[in-house]
Design an enzyme around this catalytic site. Structure first.
Site, PDB file in Angstrom:
ATOM      1  N   THR A 116       0.842  -1.195   0.000  1.00 40.72           N
ATOM      2  CA  THR A 116       0.000   0.000   0.000  1.00 40.72           C
ATOM      3  C   THR A 116       0.878   1.244   0.000  1.00 40.72           C
ATOM      4  O   THR A 116       0.888   2.025   0.948  1.00 40.72           O
ATOM      5  CB  THR A 116      -0.961  -0.017   1.211  1.00 40.72           C
ATOM      6  OG1 THR A 116      -1.636  -1.278   1.242  1.00 40.72           O
ATOM      7  CG2 THR A 116      -2.009   1.078   1.102  1.00 40.72           C
ATOM      8  N   ALA A 167       2.253   4.311  -3.027  1.00 35.86           N
ATOM      9  CA  ALA A 167       1.547   5.283  -3.864  1.00 35.86           C
ATOM     10  C   ALA A 167       0.555   4.599  -4.800  1.00 35.86           C
ATOM     11  O   ALA A 167      -0.621   4.991  -4.873  1.00 35.86           O
ATOM     12  CB  ALA A 167       2.553   6.107  -4.660  1.00 35.86           C
ATOM     13  N   GLY A 218      -0.591   1.255  -4.810  1.00 38.73           N
ATOM     14  CA  GLY A 218      -1.590   0.477  -4.087  1.00 38.73           C
ATOM     15  C   GLY A 218      -2.544   1.342  -3.303  1.00 38.73           C
ATOM     16  O   GLY A 218      -3.752   1.073  -3.230  1.00 38.73           O
ATOM     17  N   ASN A 247       6.167  -1.697 -13.258  1.00 39.49           N
ATOM     18  CA  ASN A 247       6.846  -1.299 -14.480  1.00 39.49           C
ATOM     19  C   ASN A 247       7.835  -2.374 -14.928  1.00 39.49           C
ATOM     20  O   ASN A 247       8.283  -3.191 -14.125  1.00 39.49           O
ATOM     21  CB  ASN A 247       7.617   0.009 -14.265  1.00 39.49           C
ATOM     22  CG  ASN A 247       6.691   1.206 -14.155  1.00 39.49           C
ATOM     23  OD1 ASN A 247       5.667   1.272 -14.831  1.00 39.49           O
ATOM     24  ND2 ASN A 247       7.048   2.158 -13.306  1.00 39.49           N
ATOM     25  N   LYS A 292       4.977   0.782 -22.610  1.00 41.47           N
ATOM     26  CA  LYS A 292       5.188   1.525 -21.359  1.00 41.47           C
ATOM     27  C   LYS A 292       6.661   1.911 -21.184  1.00 41.47           C
ATOM     28  O   LYS A 292       6.988   2.953 -20.604  1.00 41.47           O
ATOM     29  CB  LYS A 292       4.712   0.677 -20.179  1.00 41.47           C
ATOM     30  CG  LYS A 292       4.736   1.404 -18.824  1.00 41.47           C
ATOM     31  CD  LYS A 292       3.508   2.281 -18.632  1.00 41.47           C
ATOM     32  CE  LYS A 292       3.622   3.153 -17.394  1.00 41.47           C
ATOM     33  NZ  LYS A 292       3.751   2.418 -16.141  1.00 41.47           N
ATOM     34  N   ASN A 338       9.112   5.026 -19.572  1.00 37.37           N
ATOM     35  CA  ASN A 338       9.862   4.693 -18.359  1.00 37.37           C
ATOM     36  C   ASN A 338      11.369   4.705 -18.542  1.00 37.37           C
ATOM     37  O   ASN A 338      12.105   5.118 -17.643  1.00 37.37           O
ATOM     38  CB  ASN A 338       9.430   3.310 -17.842  1.00 37.37           C
ATOM     39  CG  ASN A 338       8.175   3.385 -16.999  1.00 37.37           C
ATOM     40  OD1 ASN A 338       7.979   4.319 -16.248  1.00 37.37           O
ATOM     41  ND2 ASN A 338       7.304   2.384 -17.134  1.00 37.37           N
ATOM     42  N   ASN A 365      12.560   7.781 -16.053  1.00 42.13           N
ATOM     43  CA  ASN A 365      12.993   7.221 -14.780  1.00 42.13           C
ATOM     44  C   ASN A 365      14.504   7.324 -14.628  1.00 42.13           C
ATOM     45  O   ASN A 365      15.011   7.822 -13.624  1.00 42.13           O
ATOM     46  CB  ASN A 365      12.544   5.754 -14.658  1.00 42.13           C
ATOM     47  CG  ASN A 365      11.180   5.603 -14.026  1.00 42.13           C
ATOM     48  OD1 ASN A 365      11.023   5.836 -12.839  1.00 42.13           O
ATOM     49  ND2 ASN A 365      10.197   5.226 -14.814  1.00 42.13           N
ATOM     50  N   SER A 413       9.082   7.470 -10.186  1.00 44.34           N
ATOM     51  CA  SER A 413       9.228   6.579  -9.033  1.00 44.34           C
ATOM     52  C   SER A 413      10.673   6.175  -8.790  1.00 44.34           C
ATOM     53  O   SER A 413      11.090   6.002  -7.632  1.00 44.34           O
ATOM     54  CB  SER A 413       8.365   5.328  -9.231  1.00 44.34           C
ATOM     55  OG  SER A 413       8.746   4.630 -10.407  1.00 44.34           O
TER      56      SER A 413
END
Length: 320
Positions: A16, A18, A20, A111, A201, A205, A209, A271
């Site tokens: 849980t 960001a 989740g 990802n 994706k 990324n 990233n 992230s």
């Protein structure tokens, strides 16, 4: 006639953070029976609930939260949304098996390429494994507090399980998952080819990233500088080239679309930058090593992406 599980599936959130926290809160507010597994943030969330500060949906909260510190305490869940980092996938298998109801659908909201493969061999054959591709700008600002800047779409694809050889059943499962998100006000699309969707994706990324860590910059600064803009576009072109070598056609216009979309975003720190900042392992295998290896096996070298991967590997080792 639909079973009770079909009418009101129980949803478990594994991790849980960001991702989740955002999707779990939205599903719970839509009336779903959602159960959250937490580790370090369990005391904060069980005491104060979950809070979402969203530029799209406004300020939302969920309190009380059906929160758990141990998987053994959770009820069996029909759907499991996994929001943890890919670096811990293999160790996650016993937790998933413990929480999953018979025939449960497990969705990796992660990802990278082939992130499902390492997990699949450690899961019961009866569980369906899906990939979820989240197009969202979201981060956690404090325990139990999620900041949502933009987007939120989740594209779903079937990876493996007992429906692997039944196309109609695979499609029905993926569409059932997309319907859950739709009921929570979240755009979701069933993807026929998960592998190709993951290459799509990577177009975003791989450059954003990695460069956020390497250059210590968010999207606004990266898009404002001529040199970094050129690097981003060159890296995007290499990802498209790698995907094509592996048999997945991605239109060149898709990369330009992602580039223009990022230009319109408010400043966003991906992230991987947050992982680096908090000295967590970077997801280099999923986002860089596996796509590079797949392209190389198809006879395609991606030199810019390889150089970025090598630089990030050095930074990751030094940071840990």
């Amino acid at each position: 006639m639909m079973s009770a599980a079909d009418q009101a599936p129980r949803i478990g959130i594994i991790g849980t953070g960001a991702i989740g926290g955002f999707y779990g809160l939205m599903l719970a507010r839509a009336g779903f029976d959602v159960h959250f597994l937490l580790r370090s943030e369990f005391p904060a969330v069980s005491e104060r609930g979950l809070k979402l500060n969203s530029a799209v949906h406004g300020a939302l909260s969920l309190n009380p939260v059906q929160a758990y510190a141990r998987a053994a305490d959770m009820p069996p869940c029909d759907w499991l949304l996994v929001g943890t980092k890919t670096t811990g996938n293999v160790e996650l298998a016993p937790t998933i098996a413990q929480v999953a109801a018979p025939g449960a659908k497990v969705v990796l909201l992660q990802n990278g390429l082939d992130v499902e493969d390492s997990l699949r061999e450690h899961l019961p054959d009866s569980l369906h494994l899906l990939g979820g591709l989240c197009y969202i700008c979201v981060h956690r600002s404090a325990p139990g507090i999620v900041e949502h800047q933009a987007m939120g779409r989740v594209n779903l694809g079937y990876h493996s399980g007992s429906a692997a050889n039944d196309e109609a059943r695979r499609q029905a499962i993926v569409e059932e998952g997309a319907a859950l998100f739709h009921r929570a006000g979240i755009e979701s699309q069933a993807m026929a080819n998960l592998h190709q969707a993951r290459w799509h994706k990577l177009v975003w990324n791989v450059p954003y990233n990695g460069l956020s860590v390497l250059l210590g910059a968010g999207t606004t600064e990266l898009m404002a500088d001529e040199a970094s803009r050129a690097m981003i576009q060159a890296l995007m072109a290499e990802v498209v080239q790698g995907a094509r070598a592996c048999g997945h056609e991605i239109a060149s216009s898709y990369a330009e679309q992602m580039f223009q979309m990022t230009e319109s975003l408010a400043d966003y720190w991906p992230s991987m930058y947050h992982d680096h900042l908090h000295k967590r392992p970077l997801e280099l295998a999923a986002i860089y090593a596996r796509p590079l290896a797949a392209a190389r096996a198809a006879g395609c070298e991606l030199p810019r992406m390889q150089a970025l991967y090598q630089a990030l590997s050095f930074i990751d080792r030094r940071n840990s």
